[in-house]
Design a protein around this motif. Structure first.
Motif, PDB file in Angstrom:
ATOM      1  N   ALA A   5       0.768  -5.592  -0.892  1.00 33.85           N
ATOM      2  CA  ALA A   5       1.853  -5.998   0.006  1.00 33.85           C
ATOM      3  C   ALA A   5       2.152  -4.960   1.075  1.00 33.85           C
ATOM      4  O   ALA A   5       3.003  -5.191   1.939  1.00 33.85           O
ATOM      5  N   GLY A   6       1.470  -3.819   1.040  1.00 35.61           N
ATOM      6  CA  GLY A   6       1.721  -2.785   2.033  1.00 35.61           C
ATOM      7  C   GLY A   6       1.523  -3.253   3.459  1.00 35.61           C
ATOM      8  O   GLY A   6       2.160  -2.739   4.391  1.00 35.61           O
ATOM      9  N   SER A   7       0.672  -4.249   3.646  1.00 32.85           N
ATOM     10  CA  SER A   7       0.416  -4.757   5.001  1.00 32.85           C
ATOM     11  C   SER A   7       1.624  -5.480   5.588  1.00 32.85           C
ATOM     12  O   SER A   7       1.667  -5.747   6.791  1.00 32.85           O
ATOM     13  N   LEU A   8       2.619  -5.797   4.763  1.00 34.73           N
ATOM     14  CA  LEU A   8       3.806  -6.503   5.234  1.00 34.73           C
ATOM     15  C   LEU A   8       4.914  -5.563   5.688  1.00 34.73           C
ATOM     16  O   LEU A   8       5.915  -6.030   6.265  1.00 34.73           O
ATOM     17  N   ILE A   9       4.775  -4.284   5.430  1.00 32.47           N
ATOM     18  CA  ILE A   9       5.879  -3.359   5.663  1.00 32.47           C
ATOM     19  C   ILE A   9       6.345  -3.364   7.112  1.00 32.47           C
ATOM     20  O   ILE A   9       7.541  -3.435   7.409  1.00 32.47           O
ATOM     21  N   SER A  10       5.401  -3.301   8.040  1.00 30.66           N
ATOM     22  CA  SER A  10       5.780  -3.234   9.445  1.00 30.66           C
ATOM     23  C   SER A  10       6.557  -4.468   9.878  1.00 30.66           C
ATOM     24  O   SER A  10       7.621  -4.361  10.518  1.00 30.66           O
ATOM     25  N   ASP A  11       6.061  -5.661   9.554  1.00 32.34           N
ATOM     26  CA  ASP A  11       6.751  -6.894   9.936  1.00 32.34           C
ATOM     27  C   ASP A  11       8.117  -6.996   9.274  1.00 32.34           C
ATOM     28  O   ASP A  11       9.092  -7.439   9.886  1.00 32.34           O
ATOM     29  N   LEU A  12       8.192  -6.583   8.014  1.00 33.12           N
ATOM     30  CA  LEU A  12       9.475  -6.630   7.315  1.00 33.12           C
ATOM     31  C   LEU A  12      10.487  -5.706   7.967  1.00 33.12           C
ATOM     32  O   LEU A  12      11.650  -6.075   8.172  1.00 33.12           O
ATOM     33  N   ALA A  13      10.055  -4.501   8.308  1.00 32.13           N
ATOM     34  CA  ALA A  13      10.963  -3.536   8.925  1.00 32.13           C
ATOM     35  C   ALA A  13      11.465  -4.052  10.263  1.00 32.13           C
ATOM     36  O   ALA A  13      12.661  -3.949  10.585  1.00 32.13           O
ATOM     37  N   ASP A  14      10.572  -4.599  11.077  1.00 35.79           N
ATOM     38  CA  ASP A  14      10.976  -5.121  12.379  1.00 35.79           C
ATOM     39  C   ASP A  14      11.922  -6.303  12.238  1.00 35.79           C
ATOM     40  O   ASP A  14      12.909  -6.426  12.983  1.00 35.79           O
ATOM     41  N   THR A  15      11.628  -7.193  11.300  1.00 41.31           N
ATOM     42  CA  THR A  15      12.438  -8.399  11.131  1.00 41.31           C
ATOM     43  C   THR A  15      13.813  -8.098  10.548  1.00 41.31           C
ATOM     44  O   THR A  15      14.826  -8.655  10.985  1.00 41.31           O
ATOM     45  N   LEU A  16      13.847  -7.205   9.571  1.00 41.74           N
ATOM     46  CA  LEU A  16      15.109  -6.906   8.889  1.00 41.74           C
ATOM     47  C   LEU A  16      15.919  -5.831   9.587  1.00 41.74           C
ATOM     48  O   LEU A  16      17.118  -5.690   9.339  1.00 41.74           O
ATOM     49  N   GLY A  17      15.251  -5.050  10.414  1.00 40.85           N
ATOM     50  CA  GLY A  17      15.948  -3.980  11.104  1.00 40.85           C
ATOM     51  C   GLY A  17      16.331  -2.825  10.203  1.00 40.85           C
ATOM     52  O   GLY A  17      17.302  -2.112  10.484  1.00 40.85           O
ATOM     53  N   VAL A  18      15.625  -2.634   9.120  1.00 38.38           N
ATOM     54  CA  VAL A  18      15.895  -1.533   8.192  1.00 38.38           C
ATOM     55  C   VAL A  18      14.587  -0.852   7.829  1.00 38.38           C
ATOM     56  O   VAL A  18      13.497  -1.396   8.040  1.00 38.38           O
ATOM     57  N   GLU A  19      14.704   0.316   7.265  1.00 36.39           N
ATOM     58  CA  GLU A  19      13.530   1.022   6.762  1.00 36.39           C
ATOM     59  C   GLU A  19      13.128   0.436   5.414  1.00 36.39           C
ATOM     60  O   GLU A  19      13.988   0.231   4.547  1.00 36.39           O
ATOM     61  N   ILE A  20      11.875   0.152   5.255  1.00 36.38           N
ATOM     62  CA  ILE A  20      11.367  -0.348   3.979  1.00 36.38           C
ATOM     63  C   ILE A  20      11.002   0.848   3.111  1.00 36.38           C
ATOM     64  O   ILE A  20      10.208   1.691   3.511  1.00 36.38           O
ATOM     65  N   LEU A  21      11.599   0.904   1.959  1.00 32.88           N
ATOM     66  CA  LEU A  21      11.361   2.020   1.053  1.00 32.88           C
ATOM     67  C   LEU A  21      10.037   1.831   0.327  1.00 32.88           C
ATOM     68  O   LEU A  21       9.786   0.771  -0.260  1.00 32.88           O
ATOM     69  N   SER A  22       9.196   2.857   0.369  1.00 32.64           N
ATOM     70  CA  SER A  22       7.895   2.784  -0.296  1.00 32.64           C
ATOM     71  C   SER A  22       7.754   3.927  -1.284  1.00 32.64           C
ATOM     72  O   SER A  22       7.840   5.098  -0.896  1.00 32.64           O
ATOM     73  N   PRO A  23       7.594   3.647  -2.553  1.00 33.97           N
ATOM     74  CA  PRO A  23       7.492   4.713  -3.542  1.00 33.97           C
ATOM     75  C   PRO A  23       6.179   5.476  -3.435  1.00 33.97           C
ATOM     76  O   PRO A  23       5.139   4.911  -3.085  1.00 33.97           O
ATOM     77  N   LYS A  24       6.258   6.780  -3.717  1.00 35.98           N
ATOM     78  CA  LYS A  24       5.047   7.585  -3.800  1.00 35.98           C
ATOM     79  C   LYS A  24       4.307   7.222  -5.088  1.00 35.98           C
ATOM     80  O   LYS A  24       4.832   6.528  -5.961  1.00 35.98           O
ATOM     81  N   THR A  25       3.084   7.715  -5.206  1.00 38.91           N
ATOM     82  CA  THR A  25       2.270   7.367  -6.371  1.00 38.91           C
ATOM     83  C   THR A  25       2.977   7.705  -7.670  1.00 38.91           C
ATOM     84  O   THR A  25       3.022   6.901  -8.602  1.00 38.91           O
TER      85      THR A  25
END
Length: 514
Positions: free
Chosen positions: A412-432
């Motif tokens: 789902a990492g490929s969705l992060i950019s679109d989600l951030a732009d659409t929601l107007g917030v930073e998408i939190l992504s956990p480290k390994t």
């Protein structure tokens, strides 16, 4: 409280090479797929005795279809040392397609070319085994060169057999707990393998232990539930090999079936096969154009119920688990005990998104605090990915969550950019390491009973099919096979983790309402 989870024989044509694709000539007959949809063979093949079996069958008057030749070529592959590449070969194909031809060709080869001292042919019912004996006998009698090598045709009921002057024997038996005990078979043919359980396997498998180069063949149609214990095991091994990209070292598996729609599929789904589509019948029935016709399958569809047609003609089976292949990480009883009738979390919530590696399904889950613990739900779980961003926007505007979490290293990492732009917030992504921590925290919450859920099918199914994969010194969730979708579980795990993650609040927490 309202929850968020709101398928007249055609004239034969000259054999096709195994790799020829399906053809639809506008002015001629239509042919079924000659390659199976589910297929795996060991990677140790150097040569094959399959062509010998095909040629011998032809001498006896048995002309094999291209798909039957393909199965024999692959299933009778040999390693560099001359031994079989596959100890076990399984053919799963709908009825009336001609699996008997494969059996007969393999048995003739074992008797007259392979020098196999004893071949055991077993079936669930005695009448099936007896009919198989009659067919092989007829083939041999039609070929004088083969018939003169036969010492005796035994017709004693329950002891039908064909014995050569050179000592080779082909025996036909009905399966039972004791049948086959004491026989040391070079080759076991297990017909009607959709009715094959532990008792029969316990009796038959040890007969091969003292054989230098044994082989076992399973042949039948789609699984019928509880009786299909062994077929289910073989199928899971095949799917796991396909999923991992690492062939099973001892299994050749051939399955003609459709990729049926799942319960979650929306109207118009194009990623799965429709029950009524003519192409579905072609995918699952390689004998169409040889001994079956598309017209016949259409008649069957009109006369049969959907479930029966799907099983008998399209290869959609029901395969039981033996208990060792499901609920491996969290026990079913432990999970069910945490089910809640409703939910009313207190304060902030977090959402997370995940999807399958092949992008066939995606899931959105939510987590919140309730009764001193954490509550998780699957908000949405659908085929494809195009719907995710719009659905996320709806949820974001309505629930004003503390955080949105997506694993940047996951599918789902490929969705992060679109989600951030659409929601107007930073998408939190956990480290390994945080992905591992999230899985550990989820597991611990189940263990100490501080987690609740609504006992939703997508989440339960994901847990039943989930395994662990090493991640540093810890572990993260892994799928058991290609048919297991754990995106609801991963999303729920990340959503729970997001509740404690450090993020900048963009709304008043008091505005968050479940």
């Amino acid at each position: 409280m309202t929850s968020l989870a709101s398928e007249t024989s055609a004239a034969p044509r000259p054999p096709l090479p195994p790799d020829e694709p399906l053809t639809h000539p506008a002015d001629g007959p239509v042919y079924g797929h000659q390659k199976p949809r589910v297929f795996t063979v060991p990677s140790t093949r150097l040569s094959s005795a399959g062509q010998e079996a095909v040629d011998l069958a032809a001498r006896a008057g048995l002309t094999l279809d291209p798909w039957q030749q393909f199965v024999l070529d692959q299933g009778m592959s040999e390693r560099a040392d001359g031994n079989w590449a596959a100890f076990e070969c399984c053919v799963n194909v709908p009825r009336q397609n001609g699996k008997g031809g494969i059996i007969e060709a393999r048995e003739l080869w074992g008797l007259f070319i392979g020098g196999e001292k004893l071949i055991l042919h077993s079936a669930h019912e005695f009448k099936t085994a007896k009919n198989a004996f009659k067919r092989v006998e007829a083939l041999i009698r039609r070929c004088p060169d083969l018939h003169k090598r036969v010492k005796n045709y035994r017709y004693t009921v329950g002891e039908e057999a064909i014995e050569l002057h050179s000592g080779q024997i082909l025996r036909f038996i009905a399966r039972s707990k004791g049948s086959g005990r004491g026989f040391t078979g070079d080759c076991n043919i297990l017909d009607e393998d959709m009715i094959l359980g532990d008792d029969a396997m316990d009796a038959l498998m040890p007969t091969m232990a003292a054989v230098a180069n044994p082989q076992i063949w399973y042949l039948g149609s789609a699984g019928i539930g509880a009786p299909s214990v062994q077929l289910g095991r073989l199928r899971r091994r095949a799917l796991a090999a396909i999923e991992s990209g690492v062939p099973d070292p001892s299994l050749a598996y051939f399955e003609w079936s459709i990729n049926e729609h799942a319960d979650e599929c929306v109207t118009g789904c194009t990623e799965h096969d429709d029950l009524d589509a003519p192409e579905s019948a072609l995918v699952a029935n390689p004998a169409i154009g040889y001994r079956l016709t598309l017209e016949k399958t259409e008649h069957e569809r009109r006369s049969m119920g959907a479930e029966g047609y799907a099983r008998e003609r399209l290869g959609v089976g029901s395969y039981p688990s033996d208990g060792r292949d499901t609920w491996q990480v969290i026990g079913q009883d432990a999970w069910r005990a945490l089910a809640a009738a409703d939910s009313e979390p207190e304060g902030a919530v977090s959402f997370a998104v995940d999807m399958t590696p092949e992008r066939s399904h995606a899931a959105i889950a939510v987590a919140g605090i309730w009764r001193g613990g954490t509550h998780v739900e699957v908000v949405d779980h659908r085929p494809g990915t195009a719907w995710v961003t719009a659905r996320a926007k709806e949820l974001h505007e309505r629930w004003k969550p503390k955080a949105w979490i997506v694993d940047a290293g996951g599918p789902a990492g490929s969705l992060i950019s679109d989600l951030a732009d659409t929601l107007g917030v930073e998408i939190l992504s956990p480290k390994t390491r945080e992905v591992a921590q999230a899985a550990g925290q989820f597991y611990d919450a189940v263990t100490d009973q501080s987690l609740s859920h609504l006992d939703q099918a997508p989440l339960a199914t994901a847990l039943a099919g989930a395994q662990k994969r090493p991640l540093g010194d810890a572990w993260a969730w892994a799928r058991r096979g290609v048919n297991v979708d754990i995106s609801p579980l991963v999303a729920a795990t990340l959503a729970k983790w997001g509740l404690g993650a450090e993020v900048e609040a963009e709304v008043d927490p008091l505005d968050n309402i479940w």
